[in-house]
Structures are given as C-alpha cells and as structure tokens.
Design a protein around this motif. Structure first.
Motif, PDB file in Angstrom:
ATOM      1  N   THR A 176      38.517   5.459  88.758  1.00 25.48           N
ATOM      2  CA  THR A 176      39.829   4.340  88.141  1.00 25.48           C
ATOM      3  C   THR A 176      39.180   3.762  87.214  1.00 25.48           C
ATOM      4  O   THR A 176      38.299   3.774  87.105  1.00 25.48           O
ATOM      5  CB  THR A 176      40.166   3.830  89.607  1.00 25.48           C
ATOM      6  OG1 THR A 176      39.279   3.601  90.356  1.00 25.48           O
ATOM      7  CG2 THR A 176      41.160   5.216  90.796  1.00 25.48           C
ATOM      8  N   THR A 200      35.565   3.167  90.342  1.00 20.80           N
ATOM      9  CA  THR A 200      35.691   2.341  88.897  1.00 20.80           C
ATOM     10  C   THR A 200      35.005   2.049  87.940  1.00 20.80           C
ATOM     11  O   THR A 200      33.944   1.708  88.297  1.00 20.80           O
ATOM     12  CB  THR A 200      36.389   0.857  89.677  1.00 20.80           C
ATOM     13  OG1 THR A 200      37.000   0.936  90.738  1.00 20.80           O
ATOM     14  CG2 THR A 200      37.244   0.715  89.016  1.00 20.80           C
ATOM     15  N   ARG A 237      47.003  -4.977  88.101  1.00 22.55           N
ATOM     16  CA  ARG A 237      47.991  -3.795  88.984  1.00 22.55           C
ATOM     17  C   ARG A 237      47.075  -3.321  89.919  1.00 22.55           C
ATOM     18  O   ARG A 237      47.077  -1.898  89.445  1.00 22.55           O
ATOM     19  CB  ARG A 237      48.926  -3.422  87.904  1.00 22.55           C
ATOM     20  CG  ARG A 237      50.111  -3.370  87.837  1.00 22.55           C
ATOM     21  CD  ARG A 237      51.260  -2.280  86.560  1.00 22.55           C
ATOM     22  NE  ARG A 237      51.056  -2.174  85.858  1.00 22.55           N
ATOM     23  CZ  ARG A 237      50.834  -3.263  84.875  1.00 22.55           C
ATOM     24  NH1 ARG A 237      51.690  -4.206  84.592  1.00 22.55           N
ATOM     25  NH2 ARG A 237      51.014  -2.610  83.227  1.00 22.55           N
ATOM     26  N   VAL A 247      46.786   1.070  90.716  1.00 22.26           N
ATOM     27  CA  VAL A 247      45.516   2.080  90.231  1.00 22.26           C
ATOM     28  C   VAL A 247      44.810   1.953  91.037  1.00 22.26           C
ATOM     29  O   VAL A 247      44.685   3.414  91.312  1.00 22.26           O
ATOM     30  CB  VAL A 247      44.574   0.903  88.810  1.00 22.26           C
ATOM     31  CG1 VAL A 247      43.751   2.359  88.953  1.00 22.26           C
ATOM     32  CG2 VAL A 247      45.835   0.889  87.913  1.00 22.26           C
ATOM     33  N   ARG A 248      44.451   2.003  92.283  1.00 20.15           N
ATOM     34  CA  ARG A 248      43.377   1.903  93.350  1.00 20.15           C
ATOM     35  C   ARG A 248      44.217   2.956  94.566  1.00 20.15           C
ATOM     36  O   ARG A 248      43.908   4.087  94.302  1.00 20.15           O
ATOM     37  CB  ARG A 248      42.756   1.055  94.113  1.00 20.15           C
ATOM     38  CG  ARG A 248      42.573   1.164  95.266  1.00 20.15           C
ATOM     39  CD  ARG A 248      40.871   1.499  95.122  1.00 20.15           C
ATOM     40  NE  ARG A 248      40.370   1.928  96.495  1.00 20.15           N
ATOM     41  CZ  ARG A 248      38.661   2.759  96.213  1.00 20.15           C
ATOM     42  NH1 ARG A 248      38.057   2.212  94.804  1.00 20.15           N
ATOM     43  NH2 ARG A 248      38.375   2.353  97.198  1.00 20.15           N
ATOM     44  N   SER A 297      41.642  -2.475  86.808  1.00 25.06           N
ATOM     45  CA  SER A 297      43.129  -3.091  86.218  1.00 25.06           C
ATOM     46  C   SER A 297      42.981  -4.765  86.272  1.00 25.06           C
ATOM     47  O   SER A 297      42.864  -5.107  87.791  1.00 25.06           O
ATOM     48  CB  SER A 297      44.039  -2.760  86.234  1.00 25.06           C
ATOM     49  OG  SER A 297      45.670  -3.482  86.759  1.00 25.06           O
ATOM     50  N   VAL A 326      47.035   9.065  83.484  1.00 24.25           N
ATOM     51  CA  VAL A 326      47.776   8.300  83.880  1.00 24.25           C
ATOM     52  C   VAL A 326      49.753   8.189  84.639  1.00 24.25           C
ATOM     53  O   VAL A 326      50.056   9.191  84.437  1.00 24.25           O
ATOM     54  CB  VAL A 326      47.725   6.931  82.289  1.00 24.25           C
ATOM     55  CG1 VAL A 326      46.622   6.927  81.782  1.00 24.25           C
ATOM     56  CG2 VAL A 326      48.496   7.745  81.243  1.00 24.25           C
ATOM     57  N   ASP A 359      43.932   5.859  85.138  1.00 20.45           N
ATOM     58  CA  ASP A 359      44.892   4.566  84.963  1.00 20.45           C
ATOM     59  C   ASP A 359      46.507   4.464  85.019  1.00 20.45           C
ATOM     60  O   ASP A 359      46.927   5.020  85.131  1.00 20.45           O
ATOM     61  CB  ASP A 359      44.580   4.140  83.395  1.00 20.45           C
ATOM     62  CG  ASP A 359      44.154   2.637  83.755  1.00 20.45           C
ATOM     63  OD1 ASP A 359      44.592   1.532  84.442  1.00 20.45           O
ATOM     64  OD2 ASP A 359      43.779   2.426  81.819  1.00 20.45           O
ATOM     65  N   ASP A 360      46.491   2.985  84.652  1.00 26.04           N
ATOM     66  CA  ASP A 360      48.411   2.793  84.677  1.00 26.04           C
ATOM     67  C   ASP A 360      49.275   3.218  84.126  1.00 26.04           C
ATOM     68  O   ASP A 360      50.351   4.079  84.192  1.00 26.04           O
ATOM     69  CB  ASP A 360      48.515   1.584  85.618  1.00 26.04           C
ATOM     70  CG  ASP A 360      47.905   0.534  84.887  1.00 26.04           C
ATOM     71  OD1 ASP A 360      46.989   0.886  83.705  1.00 26.04           O
ATOM     72  OD2 ASP A 360      48.107  -0.710  84.921  1.00 26.04           O
TER      73      ASP A 360
END
Length: 729
Positions: free
Chosen positions: A619, A647, A625, A629-630, A622, A724, A696-697
């Motif tokens: 990941t 991460t 957020r 993301v996690r 972030s 994403v 990622d988001d």
C-alpha cells in the motif's frame, strides 16, 4: 452606387448564400442596418442577436459588397474549428473565396499567405490563438492588418472575462484594432451576452457602450444592435429523474421519438464516452464528440450529423459554439451546465431552420461537484502569479511553458491561460522560444477576480432556479440575458404542460444500471519524466526505463463518471471521514481484479508466456485516508490469498502536511526523496520475488504511483500493478 441599388445587390448575395433558387431572399431590416453601417458608413458595429438570426449573413454580404468596391479581404476571428468549417462552406455558396489559418492546417499557411498577397482570398478565418503566435503576430499580422477591408470578431463574448466562455487570446484583438487604418469597419457579433458582458465587449473592441452610444474610436458613432432573444421554435423542458441510470435509460427509450437528429450534451468527457457506449449497445446510431477527440474524428462526427447518418452526437461543450445545422431537431442535456448563458448558447444550436425542436434538461446530483471542480481552475492566486513573474525575470532567455512549468505550482493548462492574461495586461510577452517579462508594472486585480468568482456563483444559483422553476423557462433564460422583451413563451413545459413522462422500461433500466455498475478503467503508467526537472534539483530526465515503469493499472472508476464517480466522490472528498472500504466497493474491486486477470497478456489467462501471478500487496501511505487505503490493501490481500508486504511511506523528515497536487514536475519534486521503502518492506518484496499490487486511494498526476513503482522494482519486484479506487478526471 445608390443605397437602393446596394440593397438589391446585398439581397442578391444573400440569395446565393442561402442557396435560394428563386432569388427572393431578403435581408431583415436590422441585418441591412448593420451592413449599411459597415459598407456605406465604414463604422464599427456590435450585433447581439439570438442564434439563428443571421449574423454570418451580415459579414458575408458586407464582404461581397466591400470586395466589389475594391477593398481588402475580410478577416474573421473565429474560436472553433467547427465554426470555421461551417463558415468556409457557407462562403463558398455565395461565391466568396474563404480560407482559414488554424492549428489543424499548418502545412497550408504559406500557400494561403501567398494567395492573400495576390488578392485571391476574400475571407480569411483566423483562430484567436494565432494572434499571439510570435511568427504570425510579427510577420503576417502587420501586413494583414494594413490590407484588411473588414474585421469581424465572431462569438465576441469570448473577449470578456465576465462571460461564461472567456478566452484570453481574444484580448489580443485590442492591439489589432488599435493598428487598423482609419475607416476600416469592424463588426463584433454574439448571441450569448447579458448587459454586463455586452458593455465589456463594447469597451474592449472600441464599439462604444450600448447605453450611451459613445464613439467608436474613429470619429463616428458605433452602431449597437441588440435584439430580442426569443427562439420561437424551441420547446424547453426539465425532467428530474432519480439517478444516472434512469437518465441513461430514459434517453435510450425516448431517443428515437425525438424529432430529427440532435445533440446530447454531457458535462465531462468520461460521461460522453459512457453514454455513447451505452446507447450504441442499445442499438442507437450515435457518436462521441469531446475535447479529447482527434480532429479527424470530430470532422467525421460533424459530417455524420449534418447528413443525418447519426441520430445524435454525444458531446461536451467542445461542440458549444459555431456548429451550424439548421434542421437540428433536439438538444438534451444529461447534467446541467453551470451557467444559464452557456445553457442558452448550447440549446441555441437547435431549431434554427425548423418550426419545432425539443430542448430537455435532465439534471444530475453530480452536477454541482463538477461545477466546483471547474470553479477550482479559476485565475491563480497572487503568490502563484508573482512566482511565475519572478522565474521569468530571473531567466537569461525566454522560457517555454514546459521549461517554466517545473518551477511554478500550476498545471500546464492553467499556466498557459495565466500567461495569456498577463500578456494582455502587458506584464509578459510571448516571443520565439517562449515567454519573457516586459518589466512593466503589474497589479493583481483581486477585486475583479473576486467579482468574477461571485458572478459564477450567481450563475450556478440561477441554474438551480431554472431546473426547479414553475414559470416560463424561456422567459427565465431571456431575463438572465437581460432581454427587456422577455415574456412567457407558451411552449415550454411550464407554459404548455410536460411533453414527456419519466417512464423507462425495466429492461433498459436494468441495462443502464449494469453499464454504470460495471467497474474498472485502465490507469496508464507514466513513461516520461517531466521536462526541466534538473532545473529544480531533480536529476531525472527523458524516458523512464521500461524496467522501472509501473504496469498498466486499474481503477474502480473516474471521479467524473456518472456511474462509479457518484459512488466514489463522497468517499474521497477532503471532508469525508476516514473509514474502512465499504462492502459494495470491495465487491466491485473483486470484479475489477477478475476482469483484469482475463485481459490479454495478463496473469490469469493461462497462456504459456503470461506474466507470473502477483505474489503480494503493497500500500501507499496516506496522510488523509490511512484507514481506507490500509483496509483496501488488506481486502486485496485476502481476496488474492497473498501477503500484505507493507507500505511505501514518507521519510521521517518530510512535513506531515499532504503533498500538494500541482503540476507533474512540482508533484514529482515533492515526492522525490520523500517516498521511501522501509527496509522490512524492501526485504519482503525481494523475498516474494514476483509481481506485486500497489494500492492507493486515487491517482491524479500519476507520479505517486510512478515513484512508488520505481522503488518497488529496484527492491526486486518483477512488475508493479497499480490498483486504486478512482482516477481524477
């Protein structure tokens, strides 16, 4: 030639222009007044008249009469290629030899300039961007200005930043106007200008003020013709439907019932592509028309609509001005424009040569989010402008936009627009090789920019009122354009009752829901480093080595989609609460992964040469957020039965504030050296020894994914597969 003889000749030109075999076509009184002012009195005129009134007839007839009198060619400054193509074709009908200089025909420029010098061109159409091209401005424009017999500024509202469609290049016309020989007539035309914009255009072009009839600048009063904006052929309506699926299903069910062929407007490119794909799947003959369409595709789409080979073009505002199809039978908006003036201009494409045309607005709940996005692209802050001027001032040579971009926190499109405004204000100048400062004092007009922002907000409020109005809709639009003659039309859904129900067939609605619910768009990897990085201390340039690039990734959807965009925007807005990924989003991610695995050349195809199946998930840290993301990474790890390897984090000495999402070069400078791979993650990636998912988001510029992918590849990942939730745009 006496006025009566001149009028007869003018009517004869009109008959050729409109292909009237009887020769009985006659100019309207106001058309003749404008032509007489230009040809006989050599005055300046501002014509504000509704779409379809015949503004082009004024300048083509005036051109024919002036050329017959031995005057030089007419120069028409015209904003869109579609408009130019229509006008060239119209001119030929009247025996007027027209040529155009624009970005799509550079190979013809030299020959056209020779034709102008030989006197064989009657009309030259020029895009406003040409006026500030250094070679054109310095080598072609002076001679052209001296030879011009008539200057026409079409779609003149573009000159005003009070209006909805401001184009800074139009402001260069002030220089050309100042250098015109005395007595050269000038005509400015527009259909979409309220009183404030009209006054500003009049001031900019030296055509006087409509309120006081002030002088035109050549010793004679200007003529201002402002007519009523009623469109007797248009029947306006608004249909409020529950969601995007209902709107798409309604359009599919009713498209063939709409008269003739027409235009379906959307607010974004993504929406235009979605709607086009769905309508085609439902058996409709439609084509997409957006700012991203290739020029050849646009020309083909225009030709197909003109010849009624398609039922509709599904278009963005790229088809806003200038497209001329007299028998266009309908305009439908899937989503509301942010300005009633822009809306009036777009619906004005319909019903120009037919007695009845349908105009329907289908507003959506995503409209205001899209309005806010475009509003965020307003004129930059004073700090950003001053920074740009400082960088240009410190340079020992002109700087191109790509060279300037890494040193300022503005994306290229905003930077280019800002430079054009500064050019008009006299603070910078475009020269061969780029931009330079002039040294002239410059003041940031914060009051004006704030006023324009408030004007935009007022226009948005007016569009909310339009969609919920219970009184006449045409009267409402005309009042927004300060039409003193505005009155109830008797035709709109509020005057005469609704003409359409909100019914949709269950089968079509199910198909629309399926189309919009289908997740997954490709995320193209970055392949080239931004230009000019060494100048800001980042020693990267040229092509990113293939072995260090991310693979083509996937996103659940685009934030501008009318399908998944509506679901994702609330999760990713800055005001959203950070929380684990919702179950419906997780389910959609599963579908994306399944489809992705089936793609040609992917790990799930079973082909002998297919890439190795992903062996882990990484990941991206972030700042806003982290839980979202996690949890997304954890779900993908569980779904794929592969370990969560860790991460990509930010270095400890990097400030905790989020990295600004500015232009690519600035974004990359902020990320370079800031993103890091902890030793434990690096070891885990090396030990896994295969492809990894990078989660990622959302992605905007793409540089976070590019930098993280480079770190992972260098740590031993065979491939990096970005995944994403959303793509910006």
């Amino acid at each position: 030639m006496k006025d009566t003889e001149l009028r007869l000749e003018a009517d004869a030109v009109l008959a050729r222009l409109v292909a009237d075999p009887t020769g009985e076509a006659r100019l309207r009184d106001d058309q003749w007044r404008a032509i007489e002012a230009l040809v006989v009195d050599r005055r300046r005129a501002l014509v504000v008249q509704r779409t379809g009134w015949g503004k082009s007839a004024v300048y083509f007839v005036a051109t024919a009469l002036l050329r017959a009198a031995g005057e030089g060619p007419t120069v028409i400054v015209s904003p869109l290629l579609a408009l130019m193509r229509n006008q060239v074709a119209a001119a030929e009908e009247a025996g007027i030899r027209a040529r155009t200089i624009n970005s799509s025909n550079t190979e013809e420029w030299e020959a056209i300039q020779s034709e102008i010098a030989e006197g064989t061109v009657d009309v030259l159409l020029v895009s406003p961007e040409r006026l500030n091209n250094p070679d054109f401005r310095d080598q072609v424009l002076p001679a052209l200005t001296a030879a011009t017999g008539l200057l026409v500024v079409d779609e003149a509202h573009c000159i005003s930043d009070w209006g909805h469609d401001f184009r800074p290049d139009y402001r260069r016309l002030r220089t050309m106007l100042a250098e015109l020989p005395a007595g050269v007539p000038v005509l400015a035309t527009t259909a979409t200008a309220n009183a404030r914009v009209t006054a500003d255009v009049a001031e900019q072009l030296g055509t006087g003020s409509p309120a006081d009839g002030s002088a035109a600048g050549h010793g004679t009063e200007a003529l201002v013709l402002r007519g009523p904006l009623e469109r007797e052929s248009l029947s306006l309506g608004v249909l409020r439907l529950p969601d995007a699926a209902h709107r798409m299903a309604w359009l599919s069910d009713h498209l063939d019932k709409l008269p003739g062929s027409g235009i379906v407007y959307t607010l974004t490119v993504a929406a235009a592509e979605e709607v086009t794909a769905f309508l085609r799947a439902q058996g409709h003959t439609v084509a997409a028309y957006t700012g991203k369409s290739e020029n050849a595709e646009r020309q083909a789409a225009e030709a197909d609509l003109l010849a009624n080979r398609v039922k509709a073009l599904v278009a963005t505002s790229a088809l806003g001005m200038g497209f001329d199809k007299p028998d266009l039978g309908f305009v439908v908006h899937l989503g509301s424009p942010s300005s009633p003036i822009a809306y009036y201009q777009q619906v004005g494409r319909a019903g120009r040569g037919v007695k009845h045309a349908e105009v329907l607005l289908l507003p959506g709940r995503e409209d205001e989010a899209i309005w806010r996005y475009f509003a965020s692209l307003a004129f930059p802050s004073e700090d950003q402008v001053r920074r740009t001027l400082d960088v240009l001032g410190a340079a020992d040579r002109p700087l191109s936009v790509p060279a300037l971009e890494p040193q300022v926190e503005l994306r290229r499109s905003r930077l280019e627009t800002m430079l054009k405004v500064l050019d008009v204000d006299g603070a910078v100048r475009r020269v061969r090789g780029g931009w330079t400062v002039t040294g002239q004092p410059w003041k940031y007009d914060s009051e004006r920019y704030a006023w324009v922002a408030r004007q935009r907000e007022a226009e948005q409020h007016a569009m909310r009122e339009y969609s919920t109005a219970t009184d006449c809709r045409m009267e409402f639009l005309r009042r927004q354009l300060d039409d003193e003659d505005a009155a109830p039309c008797g035709r709109c859904d509020n005057c005469a009752g609704p003409r359409f129900t909100d019914e949709v067939s269950p089968a079509t609605l199910e198909a629309a829901r399926g189309e919009l619910a289908r997740p997954g768009v490709e995320v193209e990897p970055r392949k080239m480093w931004p230009t000019g990085l060494p100048t800001i201390g980042v020693e990267l340039k040229g092509r990113i080595p293939a072995g260090e690039q991310a693979a083509t990734g996937r996103a659940l959807g685009r934030l501008s989609d009318i399908g998944w965009g509506n679901r994702l925007r609330p999760l990713l807005t800055p005001q959203a609460t950070d929380a684990p990924v919702p179950d419906d989003v997780v389910a959609a991610v599963v579908d994306v992964l399944a489809d992705w695995a089936k793609a040609p050349g992917c790990w799930g195809t079973g082909a002998p040469d297919a890439p190795t199946r992903p062996v882990g998930v990484v990941t991206v840290d972030s700042r806003t957020r982290p839980r979202l993301v996690r949890s997304l990474g954890e779900h993908i790890s569980q779904i794929g039965r592969m370990p969560l390897l860790g991460t990509v984090t930010y270095a400890e000495d990097v400030p905790s504030a989020p990295v600004a999402r500015s232009n690519g070069a600035q974004r990359l400078r902020a990320l370079h050296g800031a993103l890091t791979l902890p030793p434990s993650v690096s070891d885990a990636v090396a030990e896994a020894g295969g492809p990894v998912f990078l989660v990622d988001d959302f992605t905007d510029t793409g540089w976070t994914l590019a930098v993280a992918a480079r770190l992972l590849v260098r740590a031993g990942a065979q491939r990096v597969l970005p995944l994403v939730l959303a793509v910006q745009g």
